[in-house]
Design a protein around this motif. Structure first.
Motif, PDB file in Angstrom:
ATOM      1  N   VAL A  59       0.724  10.021   1.809  1.00 56.31           N
ATOM      2  CA  VAL A  59      -0.620  10.527   1.556  1.00 56.31           C
ATOM      3  C   VAL A  59      -0.526  11.623   0.503  1.00 56.31           C
ATOM      4  O   VAL A  59       0.531  12.208   0.277  1.00 56.31           O
ATOM      5  CB  VAL A  59      -1.289  11.078   2.835  1.00 56.31           C
ATOM      6  N   SER A  60      -1.682  11.886  -0.127  1.00 60.27           N
ATOM      7  CA  SER A  60      -1.724  12.902  -1.175  1.00 60.27           C
ATOM      8  C   SER A  60      -3.118  13.500  -1.235  1.00 60.27           C
ATOM      9  O   SER A  60      -4.101  12.869  -0.837  1.00 60.27           O
ATOM     10  CB  SER A  60      -1.368  12.274  -2.532  1.00 60.27           C
ATOM     11  N   LYS A  61      -3.199  14.724  -1.749  1.00 58.85           N
ATOM     12  CA  LYS A  61      -4.490  15.353  -2.017  1.00 58.85           C
ATOM     13  C   LYS A  61      -4.759  15.443  -3.513  1.00 58.85           C
ATOM     14  O   LYS A  61      -5.843  15.870  -3.916  1.00 58.85           O
ATOM     15  CB  LYS A  61      -4.509  16.769  -1.422  1.00 58.85           C
ATOM     16  N   ASP A  62      -3.788  15.066  -4.340  1.00 63.45           N
ATOM     17  CA  ASP A  62      -3.877  15.251  -5.794  1.00 63.45           C
ATOM     18  C   ASP A  62      -4.010  13.899  -6.489  1.00 63.45           C
ATOM     19  O   ASP A  62      -3.030  13.167  -6.642  1.00 63.45           O
ATOM     20  CB  ASP A  62      -2.626  15.974  -6.282  1.00 63.45           C
ATOM     21  N   PRO A  63      -5.198  13.517  -6.950  1.00 60.37           N
ATOM     22  CA  PRO A  63      -5.363  12.196  -7.548  1.00 60.37           C
ATOM     23  C   PRO A  63      -4.609  12.020  -8.868  1.00 60.37           C
ATOM     24  O   PRO A  63      -4.090  10.928  -9.136  1.00 60.37           O
ATOM     25  CB  PRO A  63      -6.879  12.087  -7.758  1.00 60.37           C
ATOM     26  N   LEU A  64      -4.539  13.061  -9.684  1.00 54.36           N
ATOM     27  CA  LEU A  64      -3.836  12.917 -10.962  1.00 54.36           C
ATOM     28  C   LEU A  64      -2.333  12.747 -10.745  1.00 54.36           C
ATOM     29  O   LEU A  64      -1.690  11.926 -11.428  1.00 54.36           O
ATOM     30  CB  LEU A  64      -4.130  14.122 -11.861  1.00 54.36           C
ATOM     31  N   ALA A  65      -1.772  13.488  -9.795  1.00 60.66           N
ATOM     32  CA  ALA A  65      -0.351  13.303  -9.478  1.00 60.66           C
ATOM     33  C   ALA A  65      -0.110  11.919  -8.902  1.00 60.66           C
ATOM     34  O   ALA A  65       0.931  11.288  -9.174  1.00 60.66           O
ATOM     35  CB  ALA A  65       0.104  14.383  -8.497  1.00 60.66           C
ATOM     36  N   THR A  66      -1.046  11.421  -8.110  1.00 63.88           N
ATOM     37  CA  THR A  66      -0.913  10.076  -7.544  1.00 63.88           C
ATOM     38  C   THR A  66      -0.899   9.030  -8.646  1.00 63.88           C
ATOM     39  O   THR A  66      -0.103   8.091  -8.633  1.00 63.88           O
ATOM     40  CB  THR A  66      -2.074   9.810  -6.569  1.00 63.88           C
ATOM     41  N   ILE A  67      -1.784   9.183  -9.621  1.00 64.90           N
ATOM     42  CA  ILE A  67      -1.842   8.235 -10.740  1.00 64.90           C
ATOM     43  C   ILE A  67      -0.539   8.251 -11.530  1.00 64.90           C
ATOM     44  O   ILE A  67      -0.034   7.214 -11.961  1.00 64.90           O
ATOM     45  CB  ILE A  67      -3.051   8.565 -11.636  1.00 64.90           C
ATOM     46  N   GLU A  68       0.030   9.447 -11.722  1.00 63.87           N
ATOM     47  CA  GLU A  68       1.252   9.571 -12.528  1.00 63.87           C
ATOM     48  C   GLU A  68       2.519   9.210 -11.764  1.00 63.87           C
ATOM     49  O   GLU A  68       3.585   9.044 -12.369  1.00 63.87           O
ATOM     50  CB  GLU A  68       1.355  10.999 -13.065  1.00 63.87           C
ATOM     51  N   ASP A  69       2.432   9.053 -10.465  1.00 65.52           N
ATOM     52  CA  ASP A  69       3.599   8.756  -9.632  1.00 65.52           C
ATOM     53  C   ASP A  69       4.268   7.458 -10.085  1.00 65.52           C
ATOM     54  O   ASP A  69       3.641   6.389 -10.111  1.00 65.52           O
ATOM     55  CB  ASP A  69       3.150   8.638  -8.177  1.00 65.52           C
ATOM     56  N   ALA A 106      -4.027   6.135   6.296  1.00 66.56           N
ATOM     57  CA  ALA A 106      -2.635   5.719   6.088  1.00 66.56           C
ATOM     58  C   ALA A 106      -2.012   5.236   7.395  1.00 66.56           C
ATOM     59  O   ALA A 106      -1.301   4.219   7.430  1.00 66.56           O
ATOM     60  CB  ALA A 106      -1.827   6.878   5.509  1.00 66.56           C
ATOM     61  N   ASP A 107      -2.256   5.938   8.476  1.00 70.10           N
ATOM     62  CA  ASP A 107      -1.709   5.530   9.771  1.00 70.10           C
ATOM     63  C   ASP A 107      -2.270   4.174  10.209  1.00 70.10           C
ATOM     64  O   ASP A 107      -1.554   3.352  10.797  1.00 70.10           O
ATOM     65  CB  ASP A 107      -2.031   6.586  10.832  1.00 70.10           C
ATOM     66  N   GLU A 143      -6.987  15.788   3.529  1.00 75.58           N
ATOM     67  CA  GLU A 143      -5.672  15.230   3.863  1.00 75.58           C
ATOM     68  C   GLU A 143      -5.664  14.569   5.231  1.00 75.58           C
ATOM     69  O   GLU A 143      -4.991  13.548   5.437  1.00 75.58           O
ATOM     70  CB  GLU A 143      -4.606  16.322   3.793  1.00 75.58           C
ATOM     71  N   ALA A 144      -6.402  15.131   6.187  1.00 76.02           N
ATOM     72  CA  ALA A 144      -6.447  14.539   7.522  1.00 76.02           C
ATOM     73  C   ALA A 144      -7.091  13.154   7.477  1.00 76.02           C
ATOM     74  O   ALA A 144      -6.645  12.231   8.165  1.00 76.02           O
ATOM     75  CB  ALA A 144      -7.222  15.456   8.471  1.00 76.02           C
ATOM     76  N   LEU A 201       0.857  -1.175   0.000  1.00 68.91           N
ATOM     77  CA  LEU A 201       0.000   0.000   0.000  1.00 68.91           C
ATOM     78  C   LEU A 201       0.900   1.234   0.000  1.00 68.91           C
ATOM     79  O   LEU A 201       1.464   1.622   1.023  1.00 68.91           O
ATOM     80  CB  LEU A 201      -0.924  -0.014   1.220  1.00 68.91           C
ATOM     81  N   ARG A 202       1.014   1.848  -1.156  1.00 69.79           N
ATOM     82  CA  ARG A 202       1.981   2.916  -1.336  1.00 69.79           C
ATOM     83  C   ARG A 202       1.438   4.286  -0.911  1.00 69.79           C
ATOM     84  O   ARG A 202       2.155   5.094  -0.300  1.00 69.79           O
ATOM     85  CB  ARG A 202       2.402   2.986  -2.805  1.00 69.79           C
ATOM     86  N   CYS A 203       0.166   4.573  -1.253  1.00 72.16           N
ATOM     87  CA  CYS A 203      -0.340   5.919  -1.026  1.00 72.16           C
ATOM     88  C   CYS A 203      -1.853   5.898  -0.798  1.00 72.16           C
ATOM     89  O   CYS A 203      -2.573   5.106  -1.415  1.00 72.16           O
ATOM     90  CB  CYS A 203      -0.017   6.795  -2.251  1.00 72.16           C
ATOM     91  N   ILE A 204      -2.325   6.772   0.089  1.00 75.03           N
ATOM     92  CA  ILE A 204      -3.743   7.055   0.267  1.00 75.03           C
ATOM     93  C   ILE A 204      -3.966   8.492  -0.186  1.00 75.03           C
ATOM     94  O   ILE A 204      -3.320   9.421   0.314  1.00 75.03           O
ATOM     95  CB  ILE A 204      -4.195   6.921   1.732  1.00 75.03           C
ATOM     96  N   CYS A 205      -4.873   8.662  -1.133  1.00 79.56           N
ATOM     97  CA  CYS A 205      -5.139   9.979  -1.692  1.00 79.56           C
ATOM     98  C   CYS A 205      -6.580  10.376  -1.391  1.00 79.56           C
ATOM     99  O   CYS A 205      -7.506   9.597  -1.649  1.00 79.56           O
ATOM    100  CB  CYS A 205      -4.889   9.963  -3.205  1.00 79.56           C
TER     101      CYS A 205
END
Length: 337
Positions: A53-63, A45-46, A38-39, A30-34
């Motif tokens: 964690v991330s707030k940007d879904p498109l950046a998460t997809i492109e990561d 995630a915790d 954010e809280a 489990l790499r990221c929760i978007c």
């Protein structure tokens, strides 16, 4: 092989998927929760050990540190985020619906067909539910004795929904699970649908039941009752009626209480206890399909069919007449014949 997964959406469904991926599927990380909150993303995630964690879904997809995307964000974002995942050729498990707009569903279908490879699985998890799987298998294995399926009775009951919930929403939000699983068990397409509501409703401030009758191309009948204010508990039942017998679901019941000259069992408040195994098996199959390259579960095309059926059922409810269900021509990627 380790598959690094990002979960987009940290609500009830996203949190459940994150827990399954982090604790119940070997070979998944489990790499990221978007999430826009954010809280909330940090809280999930915790609890699950996600790395970021991330707030940007498109950046998460492109990561580039993410191999696969699980979409559990609000319904209206599903198609856009699925298309973004296809753009970078990442496998995606998208919670249902793929979209409530069939034109958006077809855009996803076309994008995936252009890639020439199935990368999208839609979260119609009942295809993995042991009870439905056994119903489908038993129907096939006993066909010479029980005969062909001729009818399928379904009902889907919830405790309650908010006062703003409508009969149309019962069709577009709740019934697609039945639309998909009945089509899956019967192995055919729908040809027409009728939809009704009893009058008067349950009460003035609550939506009443919706009752639908679908015809299949094989001449079978499928009826579906959706009652979102049943009050007594979450309850899903199904009976497959064949020429010489029938097959009924037996939901898991772990205990029975004998007291005061009676025997009682309980109902869950929502869908999660009833379909916990289905979600776990679905997520496991998705990760294994990424490893093997062999698609699993409902496809983007299946997502389109469920949404089109819902659109036609809403039309039937509004007009009071039976409405034809005419599918687009499926691309070769999704043909099974």
């Amino acid at each position: 092989m380790t598959i690094r997964v990002a979960v987009i959406g940290a609500g009830v469904m996203g949190a459940d998927h994150a827990r399954i991926i982090s604790s119940e599927i070997p070979g998944a990380e489990l790499r990221c929760i978007c999430d826009a909150d954010e809280a909330r993303a940090r809280s999930v995630a915790d609890a699950t050990g996600a790395r970021s964690v991330s707030k940007d879904p498109l950046a998460t997809i492109e990561d580039k540190a993410v191999d696969a995307i699980l979409i559990a964000s609000p319904d209206q974002t599903h198609a856009e985020l699925t298309l973004a995942s296809l753009h970078v050729r990442k496998p995606v498990l998208c919670e249902k619906p793929l979209s409530q707009d069939t034109a958006e569903c077809l855009r996803v279908v076309q994008a995936e067909d252009t890639l020439g490879k199935r990368l999208v699985q839609v979260g119609y998890m009942r295809r993995f539910d042991p009870a439905y799987v056994e119903m489908k298998d038993r129907s096939a294995s006993t066909r010479s004795r029980i005969g062909a399926p001729i009818m399928m009775h379904n009902f889907h009951r919830n405790v309650s929904v908010p006062g703003w919930f409508t009969g149309q929403m019962a069709i577009t939000n709740s019934a697609p699970h039945e639309f998909d699983i009945a089509r899956f068990v019967l192995g055919t397409e729908y040809s027409a649908v009728s939809a009704f509501q009893p009058s008067p409703s349950v009460r003035a401030d609550a939506v009443g039941p919706v009752f639908m009758v679908l015809r299949t191309r094989k001449g079978q009948l499928v009826n579906i009752e959706v009652n979102n204010n049943a009050a007594y508990g979450y309850d899903v039942r199904c009976e497959l009626v064949c020429e010489h017998g029938s097959i009924s679901l037996r939901p898991p019941i772990y205990t029975e209480t004998n007291l005061d000259l009676g025997a009682t069992t309980g109902y869950a408040r929502d869908w999660r206890p009833r379909f916990a195994d289905a979600y776990r098996l679905q997520d496991h199959a998705w990760l294994r399909s990424i490893e093997s390259g062999a698609p699993a579960g409902a496809s983007a095309w299946d997502g389109y069919v469920a949404s089109l059926t819902a659109e036609r059922a809403v039309e039937a409810l509004q007009t009071g007449r039976e409405v034809e269900i005419r599918l687009a021509e499926p691309p070769a990627l999704y043909r099974t014949d």
